[in-house]
Design a protein around this motif. Structure first.
Motif, mmCIF file in Angstrom:
data_model
loop_
_atom_site.group_PDB
_atom_site.id
_atom_site.type_symbol
_atom_site.label_atom_id
_atom_site.label_comp_id
_atom_site.label_asym_id
_atom_site.label_seq_id
_atom_site.Cartn_x
_atom_site.Cartn_y
_atom_site.Cartn_z
ATOM 1 N N TYR A 207 0.844 -1.184 0.000
ATOM 2 C CA TYR A 207 0.000 0.000 0.000
ATOM 3 C C TYR A 207 0.881 1.235 0.000
ATOM 4 O O TYR A 207 2.046 1.202 0.429
ATOM 5 C CB TYR A 207 -0.869 0.036 1.266
ATOM 6 N N SER A 208 0.273 2.351 -0.388
ATOM 7 C CA SER A 208 1.052 3.599 -0.450
ATOM 8 C C SER A 208 1.291 4.212 0.924
ATOM 9 O O SER A 208 2.282 4.915 1.120
ATOM 10 C CB SER A 208 0.334 4.611 -1.336
ATOM 11 N N ASP A 209 0.371 3.963 1.890
ATOM 12 C CA ASP A 209 0.457 4.696 3.165
ATOM 13 C C ASP A 209 0.492 3.775 4.381
ATOM 14 O O ASP A 209 -0.195 2.758 4.424
ATOM 15 C CB ASP A 209 -0.746 5.633 3.296
ATOM 16 N N VAL A 210 1.257 4.183 5.372
ATOM 17 C CA VAL A 210 1.374 3.412 6.602
ATOM 18 C C VAL A 210 1.212 4.351 7.785
ATOM 19 O O VAL A 210 1.795 5.447 7.790
ATOM 20 C CB VAL A 210 2.791 2.811 6.762
ATOM 21 N N ASN A 211 0.474 3.882 8.797
ATOM 22 C CA ASN A 211 0.455 4.620 10.057
ATOM 23 C C ASN A 211 1.548 4.017 10.946
ATOM 24 O O ASN A 211 1.405 2.894 11.448
ATOM 25 C CB ASN A 211 -0.915 4.536 10.729
ATOM 26 N N ILE A 212 2.618 4.753 11.139
ATOM 27 C CA ILE A 212 3.787 4.165 11.815
ATOM 28 C C ILE A 212 3.587 4.022 13.315
ATOM 29 O O ILE A 212 4.342 3.303 13.980
ATOM 30 C CB ILE A 212 5.096 4.955 11.533
ATOM 31 N N GLY A 213 2.569 4.687 13.848
ATOM 32 C CA GLY A 213 2.275 4.533 15.270
ATOM 33 C C GLY A 213 1.376 3.336 15.517
ATOM 34 O O GLY A 213 1.607 2.523 16.414
ATOM 35 N N LYS A 214 0.346 3.202 14.672
ATOM 36 C CA LYS A 214 -0.643 2.140 14.875
ATOM 37 C C LYS A 214 -0.241 0.823 14.228
ATOM 38 O O LYS A 214 -0.827 -0.218 14.530
ATOM 39 C CB LYS A 214 -1.978 2.572 14.260
ATOM 40 N N GLY A 215 0.658 0.890 13.256
ATOM 41 C CA GLY A 215 1.041 -0.343 12.561
ATOM 42 C C GLY A 215 -0.016 -0.799 11.571
ATOM 43 O O GLY A 215 -0.181 -1.996 11.340
ATOM 44 N N THR A 216 -0.736 0.164 10.988
ATOM 45 C CA THR A 216 -1.734 -0.179 9.963
ATOM 46 C C THR A 216 -1.333 0.483 8.654
ATOM 47 O O THR A 216 -0.612 1.488 8.657
ATOM 48 C CB THR A 216 -3.128 0.335 10.362
ATOM 49 N N ALA A 217 -1.859 -0.088 7.540
ATOM 50 C CA ALA A 217 -1.523 0.498 6.234
ATOM 51 C C ALA A 217 -2.763 0.521 5.356
ATOM 52 O O ALA A 217 -3.697 -0.239 5.576
ATOM 53 C CB ALA A 217 -0.427 -0.331 5.573
ATOM 54 N N HIS A 218 -2.746 1.379 4.361
ATOM 55 C CA HIS A 218 -3.912 1.499 3.481
ATOM 56 C C HIS A 218 -3.504 2.164 2.165
ATOM 57 O O HIS A 218 -2.511 2.896 2.119
ATOM 58 C CB HIS A 218 -5.021 2.307 4.174
ATOM 59 N N PRO A 219 -4.321 1.945 1.124
ATOM 60 C CA PRO A 219 -4.065 2.663 -0.126
ATOM 61 C C PRO A 219 -4.647 4.065 -0.012
ATOM 62 O O PRO A 219 -5.325 4.365 0.969
ATOM 63 C CB PRO A 219 -4.834 1.835 -1.162
ATOM 64 N N PRO A 220 -4.428 4.918 -1.023
ATOM 65 C CA PRO A 220 -5.079 6.232 -0.992
ATOM 66 C C PRO A 220 -6.598 6.059 -0.989
ATOM 67 O O PRO A 220 -7.099 5.014 -1.419
ATOM 68 C CB PRO A 220 -4.634 6.890 -2.298
ATOM 69 N N ARG A 221 -7.356 7.077 -0.537
ATOM 70 C CA ARG A 221 -8.811 6.944 -0.359
ATOM 71 C C ARG A 221 -9.546 6.630 -1.660
ATOM 72 O O ARG A 221 -10.557 5.972 -1.670
ATOM 73 C CB ARG A 221 -9.364 8.245 0.244
ATOM 74 N N TRP A 222 -9.038 7.095 -2.776
ATOM 75 C CA TRP A 222 -9.790 7.014 -4.036
ATOM 76 C C TRP A 222 -9.461 5.789 -4.886
ATOM 77 O O TRP A 222 -10.061 5.577 -5.929
ATOM 78 C CB TRP A 222 -9.545 8.283 -4.853
ATOM 79 N N THR A 223 -8.517 4.953 -4.461
ATOM 80 C CA THR A 223 -8.127 3.824 -5.320
ATOM 81 C C THR A 223 -7.427 2.737 -4.496
ATOM 82 O O THR A 223 -6.937 3.011 -3.402
ATOM 83 C CB THR A 223 -7.154 4.305 -6.433
ATOM 84 N N SER A 224 -7.392 1.530 -5.037
ATOM 85 C CA SER A 224 -6.573 0.504 -4.384
ATOM 86 C C SER A 224 -5.272 0.284 -5.161
ATOM 87 O O SER A 224 -4.578 -0.704 -4.968
ATOM 88 C CB SER A 224 -7.359 -0.813 -4.259
ATOM 89 N N ASP A 225 -4.975 1.213 -6.050
ATOM 90 C CA ASP A 225 -3.716 1.145 -6.813
ATOM 91 C C ASP A 225 -2.560 1.761 -6.032
ATOM 92 O O ASP A 225 -2.753 2.686 -5.248
ATOM 93 C CB ASP A 225 -3.841 1.948 -8.115
ATOM 94 N N SER A 226 -1.376 1.274 -6.297
ATOM 95 C CA SER A 226 -0.148 1.971 -5.896
ATOM 96 C C SER A 226 0.574 2.408 -7.168
ATOM 97 O O SER A 226 0.288 1.908 -8.269
ATOM 98 C CB SER A 226 0.769 1.051 -5.088
ATOM 99 N N THR A 227 1.521 3.322 -7.003
ATOM 100 C CA THR A 227 2.296 3.807 -8.146
ATOM 101 C C THR A 227 3.469 2.851 -8.394
ATOM 102 O O THR A 227 4.142 2.431 -7.443
ATOM 103 C CB THR A 227 2.839 5.212 -7.804
ATOM 104 N N VAL A 228 3.709 2.547 -9.673
ATOM 105 C CA VAL A 228 4.768 1.566 -9.980
ATOM 106 C C VAL A 228 6.128 2.052 -9.483
ATOM 107 O O VAL A 228 6.877 1.300 -8.845
ATOM 108 C CB VAL A 228 4.791 1.242 -11.490
ATOM 109 N N ALA A 229 6.447 3.324 -9.739
ATOM 110 C CA ALA A 229 7.759 3.824 -9.274
ATOM 111 C C ALA A 229 7.872 3.684 -7.760
ATOM 112 O O ALA A 229 8.943 3.375 -7.233
ATOM 113 C CB ALA A 229 7.948 5.282 -9.681
ATOM 114 N N GLU A 230 6.767 3.914 -7.057
ATOM 115 C CA GLU A 230 6.855 3.889 -5.592
ATOM 116 C C GLU A 230 7.132 2.478 -5.057
ATOM 117 O O GLU A 230 7.944 2.310 -4.148
ATOM 118 C CB GLU A 230 5.572 4.461 -4.982
ATOM 119 N N VAL A 231 6.438 1.480 -5.609
ATOM 120 C CA VAL A 231 6.635 0.138 -5.045
ATOM 121 C C VAL A 231 7.928 -0.518 -5.522
ATOM 122 O O VAL A 231 8.378 -1.502 -4.933
ATOM 123 C CB VAL A 231 5.421 -0.795 -5.330
ATOM 124 N N THR A 232 8.540 0.056 -6.573
ATOM 125 C CA THR A 232 9.786 -0.541 -7.078
ATOM 126 C C THR A 232 11.014 0.327 -6.788
ATOM 127 O O THR A 232 12.089 0.096 -7.345
ATOM 128 C CB THR A 232 9.702 -0.777 -8.604
#
Ligand code: DMJ
Length: 597
Positions: free
Chosen positions: A272-297
């Protein structure tokens, strides 16, 4: 006083060894020396002193006002073009009249250029009486040293703004003298750590280290972007650890690295694109379940290194799973990848659009750099990189008019667009790095052509600064190669062109790359420097009268842009050797793994 290192480097000082204020002794000694001179010598000296006095008095108030007040009698050099003040480490302590006499022609020459403001490096410290007059002409900085010093000065100026108005916050807003928060983790400070180390700014580094030690905590309920925090924070901490050997930075790196791991808990293992570093949870952006190719690679160099350092394979395993999947995915064109990937299905989405710019750029960069980091053994990474370079050549390379510049455009469902993001200017550097590591010499030729193009993206603009996006003219008879749409005229102080200039200079030793970089640094100083401290991104690179500050200094200006300027102007190939280190996409140096491993 040292003899001048070059004929045109001349010092004329009238000083004493004990300081600036014990007038009597100094006057007597100067007077004795004065009387020993011939009439011709005295006339020459008086002539030059008169010129200096006029120039100094005429220039001093303006320069002094610009540089923000007085630093007592501390000598300093002034970069006339940039109106920047460079402090000298030590006050000179001897009379050196003979230098003036033996090189009086060059003194005269420099005085002329001093007066027409074309010579960078005139002096400035004047007092009332002629015998108390303290002038220093040029100082013995070689051109290379003075460029390095100019980068240090720019860094100090940027740091002053950050320290005064944004200390411990993410970014400086230099115009409003405030700050902005993105993750709330002192992003600029962390991004800048290894730059300070490389530039030798020890005091600044120590203050920042103190903050990291006492104030930096990742135990915070904040959402951070996985990619940005990996390249800037994890990368910055790892690099600083390697350069300094200080385990504080390794401990902090382990902490943030492990807090980012929840991002990989997705159905496909594409993070996923986003992580809550305090809670230990992660999620994609609100509008999509996609991540950006450059970001994950483009998080692999950092997590792989974290595994090597900690001995825990989980970091490396998570990021290499992404590479394994992307390697075999459908939807590429000649090795070029789409811009999005779905975190549920693990498939590319928005097929048919190919760019080397935003959302895909560092995928290509990290293919090569992972291969280098791992000792050139991971052949799949190399194959994907080589195929992508061929894909660029086949689908995206064209020539502009009138100069015939080679540029990298974009492909959208088979339609070519002559649009090139400034971000693409990482490519000449990456191609050159590959050639240095044994890949086809043709890559170096292409790197040189693209480097010229990226330079022209600056040179053809009225401010000498590149826009965020350029459109290249391809019709014969065009007046200029580069066109810029109204919405694309901003400059965010990005590093990519300076980064590539650094690689090209390191590998070719062609001084033109340093000179191009010097021009660019001067333009940054002219149009983006904020008097009270810091540099600002601007809205309009085409309007030198009103470049329109955006009031933001991105952390990468300190993390990358200034670091690459410094490395570009340095002639020392061992200052972060490219045979020992590989830079991540935020200019943080990670070691190439020792071969025995
Ligand atoms: C930086 O964060 C990195 O260089 C990234 O790869 C691209 N964007 C900025 C600089 O332009």
């Amino acid at each position: 006083m040292q003899p001048p290192s070059r004929r045109d480097f001349v010092s004329l000082t009238v000083t004493d060894s004990g300081g600036y204020t014990n007038g009597k002794q100094r006057r007597q000694s100067c007077w004795r020396k004065w009387k020993q001179l011939s009439r011709l010598q005295r006339s020459l000296i008086l002539f030059v002193l008169a010129l200096l006095l006029i120039g100094g008095i005429a220039t001093y108030p303006r320069l002094s006002a610009h540089s923000g007040g007085s630093e007592g009698k501390q000598p300093f050099v002034v970069d006339m073009k940039n109106q920047a003040r460079l402090a000298l480490p030590e006050p000179p302590s001897e009379v050196s009249v003979t230098h003036l006499l033996t090189t009086s022609n060059s003194v005269y020459f420099h005085m002329l250029s001093f007066f027409d403001h074309s010579w960078r490096g005139a002096v400035i410290e004047a007092e009332c009486s002629v015998l108390d007059l303290y002038f220093l002409i040029n100082i013995s900085l070689s051109p290379a040293e003075s460029r390095l010093e100019a980068v240090r000065e720019a860094f100090r100026h940027a740091w002053k703004g950050y320290k005064d108005f944004a200390w411990g916050h993410d970014e400086l807003k230099p115009v409003s003298k405030s700050h902005s928060e993105w993750f709330g983790l002192g992003l600029t400070l962390i991004d800048a750590l290894d730059t300070m180390w490389i530039l030798g700014l020890k005091e600044e580094f120590q203050e920042a280290r103190e903050w990291v030690d006492k104030e930096l905590s990742f135990n915070k309920n904040v959402d951070v972007n996985l990619f940005e925090s990996t390249i800037r924070i994890l990368g910055g901490l790892l690099s600083t650890y390697h350069l300094t050997g200080d385990v504080l930075f390794l401990e902090k790196a382990k902490d943030i690295g492990s807090r980012l791991m929840p991002a990989f808990s997705t159905p496909s293992k594409i993070p996923y694109s986003d992580v809550n570093i305090g809670k230990g949870t992660a999620h994609p952006p609100r509008w999509t379940s996609d991540s950006t190719v450059a970001e994950v690679t483009s998080i692999q160099l950092e997590f792989r290194e974290l595994s090597r350092l900690t001995g825990d394979p989980k970091y490396q395993a998570a990021v290499m799973e992404v590479m394994r999947q992307v390697h075999k995915l459908e939807g590429k064109q000649d090795g070029l990848v789409p811009m999005f990937i779905n975190t549920n299905s693990g498939q590319f989405t928005h097929l048919g659009i190919y760019t080397l710019g935003a959302r895909a750029d560092s995928y290509y960069e990290y293919l090569l750099k992972q291969w280098i980091q791992g000792g050139k053994k991971e052949t799949e990474l190399l194959e994907d990189y080589l195929q992508a370079v061929e894909g660029v050549k086949k689908n995206l390379l064209k020539k502009s008019s009138p100069l015939g510049l080679t540029f990298v455009g974009e492909l959208s469902h088979g339609h070519f667009s002559p649009k090139m993001d400034h971000l693409v200017c990482f490519l000449p550097g990456t191609l050159a790095l590959g050639a240095h590591h044994g890949l086809d010499a043709e890559h170096m030729e292409l790197a040189k052509q693209l480097m010229e193009t990226c330079y022209q993206m600056y040179a053809q603009m009225e401010t000498g600064l590149a826009p965020e996006i350029a459109h290249f003219n391809m019709q014969t008879g065009s007046a200029q190669d580069v066109d810029v749409k109204l919405a694309d005229r901003h400059n965010l102080l990005r590093p990519e062109t300076v980064e590539s200039l650094f690689y090209l200079y390191r590998f070719t030793k062609d001084k033109k790359y340093q000179n191009w970089g010097w021009e660019i640094l001067q333009s940054f100083n002219k149009y983006t420097r904020v008097e009270t401290g810091g540099y600002t991104s601007i809205n309009n690179v085409r309007d030198p009268k009103n470049p329109s500050p955006r009031d933001k200094m991105e952390s990468f200006f300190l993390g990358e842009t200034l670091k690459y300027f410094y490395l570009l102007f340095s002639d020392d190939p061992n200052l972060v050797s490219l045979d020992k280190y590989v830079f991540n996409t935020e200019a943080h140096a990670l070691p190439i793994w020792p071969q025995a491993e």
